[in-house]
Design a protein around this motif. Structure first.
Motif, mmCIF file in Angstrom:
data_model
loop_
_atom_site.group_PDB
_atom_site.id
_atom_site.type_symbol
_atom_site.label_atom_id
_atom_site.label_comp_id
_atom_site.label_asym_id
_atom_site.label_seq_id
_atom_site.Cartn_x
_atom_site.Cartn_y
_atom_site.Cartn_z
ATOM 1 N N ALA A 1 1.017 -0.959 -0.016
ATOM 2 C CA ALA A 1 -0.087 0.086 0.109
ATOM 3 C C ALA A 1 0.890 1.477 -0.162
ATOM 4 C CB ALA A 1 -1.186 0.192 1.202
ATOM 5 N N TYR A 2 1.924 1.203 0.991
ATOM 6 C CA TYR A 2 2.607 2.028 1.513
ATOM 7 C C TYR A 2 3.199 2.829 -0.560
ATOM 8 C CZ TYR A 2 6.582 5.828 2.034
ATOM 9 O OH TYR A 2 7.505 6.520 2.293
ATOM 10 N N ARG A 3 3.924 1.624 -0.773
ATOM 11 C CA ARG A 3 4.906 1.784 -2.886
ATOM 12 C C ARG A 3 3.725 2.011 -3.744
ATOM 13 N NH1 ARG A 3 7.760 -4.289 -3.630
ATOM 14 N NH2 ARG A 3 5.777 -4.760 -4.200
ATOM 15 N N GLU A 4 2.248 1.972 -3.427
ATOM 16 C CA GLU A 4 1.323 2.438 -4.313
ATOM 17 C C GLU A 4 0.753 3.554 -3.760
ATOM 18 O OE1 GLU A 4 -2.208 -0.628 -3.645
ATOM 19 O OE2 GLU A 4 -1.291 -1.907 -5.070
ATOM 20 N N ARG A 5 0.799 3.809 -2.678
ATOM 21 C CA ARG A 5 0.360 5.668 -2.614
ATOM 22 C C ARG A 5 1.379 6.632 -3.330
ATOM 23 N NH1 ARG A 5 1.073 7.611 3.946
ATOM 24 N NH2 ARG A 5 3.263 8.148 2.975
ATOM 25 N N ILE A 6 3.108 6.007 -2.543
ATOM 26 C CA ILE A 6 3.646 6.656 -3.533
ATOM 27 C C ILE A 6 3.792 6.932 -5.210
ATOM 28 C CG2 ILE A 6 6.079 7.015 -3.729
ATOM 29 C CD1 ILE A 6 5.648 7.903 -0.740
ATOM 30 N N GLU A 7 3.989 5.288 -5.943
ATOM 31 C CA GLU A 7 3.384 6.046 -6.686
ATOM 32 C C GLU A 7 2.485 6.811 -8.196
ATOM 33 O OE1 GLU A 7 2.757 3.093 -10.583
ATOM 34 O OE2 GLU A 7 2.112 2.241 -8.819
#
Length: 761
Positions: free
Chosen positions: A620-626
């Protein structure tokens, strides 16, 4: 003449004229056919030439795409990358020549997601434009997958379980088994077969002896030879391509297709970090082989604001934690007035009582030095020396486990030429403290010539070889009406804490918090053993020797509450075998670690230390950064370093410090945030000039290693269009020669041992 004769010749001439006409017609027909054939053959030749040109153009375009991707990767200079970055995903190839120069532009590469492009012919150069190549490039991080050549064996199956490598070269076999089990379940099969499939891969990898390497100890460890560019050790047999792994594991085709995207045969990550504030690349200090000075220099670069004495103390503590001897590590230089000594569990000077109520004119009779044995076994003190600056004495005899030895100038007035008569609480040790040895663990020795400095001083303890074992300093000890003592309140403290004198009682305190108690327990359990994980450094006490502080451990808080914290995960490594100081940093690599920035949910879910909740928060954190990067136009990496990951509140929300530390201790040896191995897939598609026809494509794949801005092609191959889909996720090794097929159907070839050029076929 007969009438019949007169008509004979004209009739013959008529036949002749008919034959000639027929011959002419036939000849003309042949000419027409020849012309038609020539025209058709000319057309075929032109079409063949065009097809050949298009094929060469596609081939060169595919190769150029690989070269462009290499330059693009080199522009990052070893900086962390993530699969969420748009350039790391499959990109179209553009024909605008102006975009080609952007590939070598490091600054623009760092800032924007410019699609990777390849040079093409200028359409305006010819009245009839030739077809323009198009296609795509994909850069796949090999650290996003499980490296089958770096999976450690099951401990129970090894023939040398007592010598199992403490440092994992990659993910444990249980993780590969769990991944296979997930794929088995997805394909409707019994997950229990995963164990046998995993063992089949391991048996083939480790050779007949079932053991990594050649069986010889290297600096106390045995490890895999996971660098496929080098010769294997012992009877190890590296798996050069994934097709071989499929056969070895005896997997059905549909299961292999489900599993293949998560596996690779080669992956690597750098053992290099960026030292603040300069940002220069530096080699990580290997915990299990570096000396105290090397570790100190690394810590000094990593923590420029920390007191040097603190860093020296922590460096020697790390060495003492890992080494098997019973001697404290000593760090001496011209800066520190006293040597910095490490935390070694050994006999210590536990208390100094330099001044008692007895008046100085009587010689301070009753002062003492206390020695304590915290070990579980007796220590022979024969030949040991006790020094108090103005004098010293030799010791002898056995000091029992948990026992005390007190050296005083006067035990009971037996050897006192001027005894203090009728002076209550003054005189001998007995008169002052009203105590004598009361068990076999309490020893009392008299040294009449002992005279400890009253105000300040240092008491040292040496073994029979005159090697320093311990010392205790004290200051501001002026008599103020009480029998003043200076106690060591922690096993690693060097400065005594003032308190009431308490002979035959040590002043060691337990850690004050639950987290510190956990660290102390890990320290006791792992003392004098090599580091299995870099996270274990967080359980080693850190404190300057000139302070009488209690237990202090590096913090995992957000941010750390001490000078040392999670940054230790970046500058130190548990690897036992790394390049020497003189070797190129390009070769300082780890193999088999999993990149937390690029690994899929399926791979993350089988890693030790990560439960389902942590995996979901990472994704979820990686997707938010993207999503945020798409909105702002900038590209970031979710986790720049291991310390950045360990300190991320979004990932570790609600987790207690102990839980975070437990997870990090099993995750750090197999995790990374950077990769140096990438599989570049460049596909060129050529549009046919005749409408309604299919496109013609060719794929070039290259496995490259990229360290500090330099790329090395380890293997490459051309993939025919029919094979592109099946090989798109393969990580097998090819050669710089024309690929050939082995018995397993995989493409492989000679091992590349030096820098390779991009093929120009």
């Amino acid at each position: 003449m007969s009438p019949h004769r007169k008509n004979r010749f004209p009739r013959r001439r008529s036949r002749r004229r008919g034959s000639i006409l027929l011959l002419v017609i036939v000849f003309l027909t042949v000419l027409v056919l020849l012309a038609t054939m020539l025209a058709y053959m000319s057309k075929l030749e032109a079409q063949s030439a065009e097809n050949a040109a298009l094929g060469v153009q596609a081939r060169m375009s595919a190769v150029t795409g690989v070269a462009g991707a290499r330059r693009f990767l080199a522009g990052y200079g070893g900086e962390p990358i993530a699969g969420t970055q748009s350039w790391a995903r499959r990109q179209p190839l553009f024909s605008d020549p102006s975009e080609t120069d952007a590939l070598a532009d490091t600054e623009s590469a760092d800032r924007a997601a410019s699609p990777i492009s390849v040079p093409t012919a200028d359409p305006s150069a010819s009245p009839t434009p030739t077809p323009i190549p198009s296609g795509h490039i994909a850069i796949d991080d090999q650290c996003a997958r499980i490296n089958i050549n770096a999976v450690q064996p099951y401990p129970a199956t090894s023939r040398k379980t007592d010598h199992m490598p403490l440092v994992s070269p990659g993910v444990p076999a249980e993780s590969l088994e769990a991944l296979i089990a997930l794929r088995l379940a997805d394909t409707g099969r019994e997950p229990s077969a995963a164990r046998a499939m995993t063992q089949g891969i391991l048996d083939a990898r480790l050779g007949p002896d079932g053991w990594p390497g050649d069986g010889a100890l290297r600096q106390g460890f045995e490890e895999f030879q996971t660098d496929l560019r080098r010769a294997p050790r012992g009877d190890d047999r590296p798996i050069l391509n994934l097709g071989a792994a499929k056969t070895l594991a005896q997997m059905p085709e549909d299961l292999w297709k489900a599993l293949e995207p998560f596996l690779t045969a080669f992956s690597s990550s750098p053992e290099i970090w960026s030292a603040p504030p300069s940002g220069r690349a530096a080699q990580r200090a290997p915990l299990n082989s570096a000396g105290a000075r090397k570790i100190y220099e690394t810590l000094r670069d990593a923590f420029p604001q920390a007191p040097p004495t603190l860093l020296k103390q922590f460096a020697v503590n790390l060495v003492d934690r890992r080494d098997a001897d019973s001697l404290p590590t000593v760090y001496e230089d011209d800066v520190e007035p006293l040597p910095v000594m490490g935390y070694e569990k050994t006999v210590v000077v536990s208390e100094v009582c330099p001044d008692v109520m007895t008046p100085s004119r009587y010689g301070d009779n009753g002062e003492y030095i206390e020695i304590y044995n915290p070990l579980d076994e007796a220590v022979d003190l024969s030949g040991w020396t006790l020094n108090w600056q103005e004098g010293e004495m030799s010791l002898k005899g056995l000091l029992p486990p948990g026992g005390f030895l007190i050296v005083t100038d006067d035990i009971k007035d037996s050897n006192d030429p001027t005894p203090e008569r009728d002076m209550a609480g003054m005189g001998s040790f007995y008169e002052v403290f009203k105590i004598l040895p009361y068990s076999s663990k309490t020893l009392l020795v008299e040294e009449p010539d002992m005279n400890i400095p009253d105000i300040s001083g240092t008491v040292r303890l040496f073994d029979a070889q005159r090697r320093p074992i311990d010392y205790l300093t004290y200051s501001d000890a002026a008599f103020d009406g009480i029998n003043r003592g200076f106690q060591k309140i922690a096993p690693f403290a060097r400065k005594g804490v003032p308190s009431l004198a308490t002979p035959f009682e040590h002043g060691f305190d337990d850690p004050p918090t639950t987290y510190d108690c956990f660290c102390r327990d890990v320290l006791d359990e792992r003392m004098n053993q090599p580091f299995e994980t870099v996270a274990e450094v967080l359980t080693v006490p850190a404190m300057p020797p000139d302070q009488g502080e209690r237990w202090i451990f590096p913090s995992v808080d957000f941010p750390g509450s001490t000078a040392l914290g999670l940054g230790l995960l970046d500058c130190l490594t548990e690897k036992s075998v790394v390049a020497k100081e003189s070797d190129s940093k390009d070769e300082i690599l780890s193999f088999g670690r999993i990149n937390l920035n690029t690994a899929s949910r399926a791979v993350l879910s089988v890693l030790p230390g990560l439960d389902d909740a942590l995996v979901e928060r990472i994704v979820a954190y990686r997707e938010r950064i993207e999503t945020e990067d798409h909105a702002t136009g900038f590209e970031r990496v979710p986790f720049v370093s291991l310390s950045d990951f360990a300190a991320n509140k979004d990932v570790w929300q609600g987790r207690e410090a102990i839980d975070r530390l437990k997870s990090l201790m099993v995750l750090c040896p197999i995790a990374t945030t950077r990769s140096t191995a990438f599989l570049i897939t460049s596909t060129a598609l050529i549009d046919r000039p005749r409408p309604g026809k299919d496109t013609r494509g060719l794929t070039c794949r290259a496995l490259v290693n990229m360290v500090e801005g330099k790329t090395q092609v380890l293997a490459w191959e051309f993939v025919p269009p029919a094979r592109e889909e099946s090989l798109a996720v393969r990580g097998d090794l090819a050669t710089q020669e024309e690929p050939r097929t082995d018995r397993t159907g995989g493409v492989w070839g000679k091992r590349v041992t030096g820098p390779a050029k991009t093929p120009n076929r």
